[in-house]
Design a protein around this motif. Sequence first.
Motif, short mmCIF file in Angstrom:
data_model
loop_
_atom_site.label_atom_id
_atom_site.label_comp_id
_atom_site.label_asym_id
_atom_site.label_seq_id
_atom_site.Cartn_x
_atom_site.Cartn_y
_atom_site.Cartn_z
N CYS A 41 0.87 -1.31 -0.41
CA CYS A 41 0.19 -0.14 -0.18
C CYS A 41 0.95 1.29 0.09
O CYS A 41 0.91 2.28 -0.27
CB CYS A 41 -0.98 0.18 1.33
N GLU A 66 0.07 -5.72 3.32
CA GLU A 66 -0.64 -5.30 3.85
C GLU A 66 -1.26 -6.44 4.47
O GLU A 66 -2.05 -6.97 5.25
CB GLU A 66 -0.39 -4.44 4.43
N HIS A 67 -2.46 -7.06 3.10
CA HIS A 67 -3.57 -7.28 3.48
C HIS A 67 -3.25 -9.36 2.69
O HIS A 67 -4.69 -10.45 2.57
CB HIS A 67 -4.15 -6.84 3.18
#
Length: 386
Positions: free
Chosen positions: A276, A307-308
């Motif tokens: 991100c 990040e996810h």
Amino acid sequence: MKIGEFAKKSGVTVKTLLHYDKIGLLKPSEKTDSGYRIYCEEDLLKLQQITTLKFIGLSLNEISHILHESGENLENMISIQKKALEEKKKHIEAVIDVFNKAQNTAKKNGFLDASNLIDIIKVTNMESRVREQYKTDKNLNIRSNLHSYNVNKIDFDKWCFNQMNFSLNANVLELGCGTGKLWFKNKDYIENTLNITISDFSRSMIRIARNRLKDVYHDFHYEEINAEEIPYNDETFDIIIAQHMIYFVPDIEKALAEIQRVLKPNGVFYVTANSCNSMKELNRLSENFAPNSGLDNNGYSERFDLEHGRGMLEKYFHKVDVEILDGKIIVDKAEPVVSYKASTIQGSSILIGEKKKEFTKYLEEYIKKNGDISITTKTCMFKAMK
């Protein structure tokens, strides 16, 4: 048949037929000396093809290319139309499913929250926008050009290839092959024992990849595949590869379940994504230039990122590792940056005409003041084992 009879029989207006004649899309078989247009059964078949392709969302220019330039025979044309209609059906079913979930939520809670509305907007809009992006390799080449200014000269595709462990006689599937650059750049290191299927949801991309790899000494298999419905039996592949494409799939969870299904036990899914924080400086400049326009983000890549991504993968795979590649783009001219942003899904509808000129001037003034534009790049590869 004269034009009036032809229009009545086909259910298309005379005005539409006159327009098709004018633009060369559907010309009558003949014209009489007195100027009457005469149509035959063959024209009716062409009209059927036009109306079907128009129904699935193609422009008249795209239809003209398919009918007059692609060289498809009748059998292939029917196959194209059938497959396109099946894709439209699946998309409509996906939209209905999202609305059903939203309706159930509304009944339960008495309202719809932002996440429900976002899901509806994404699933109803993203597929057509993604298909538009990848009809050709133009946008990919534009974005690659900006990355050529990266001070980290490690080639991304070679870096990816070096992260992968190919066992002897492995069955390999690449989803979203794009231009085939992963295999082209690593052509000297492809083991002859590998059984490689190269796929994309875009027929144009498959055609481009096939042409690019035609001189590579390997017997690749090419297939048009939607990641949400992979047309192979359970436990078929040892390795599945997806470079920067999972976030484009409307139903990511469904795609991951499919990938897990067709992987063999201990098979590995290699999937790349952005952080991100990638392009954060450019996004900040874009926000300052056009606040609240949507130009200040990385588009759909936020749906599956560094990040996810791990959390999403761990629902389907028992072990997930990650490797990270950092870099920095430093560019002292505005054009590559403007072209990059204008080529993206969100930028293509904003940076046009005068707005594009204004953005160019804005960046030129920034470069004049600061010497250059420095842009963080951060990407990763997840290694998910079944």
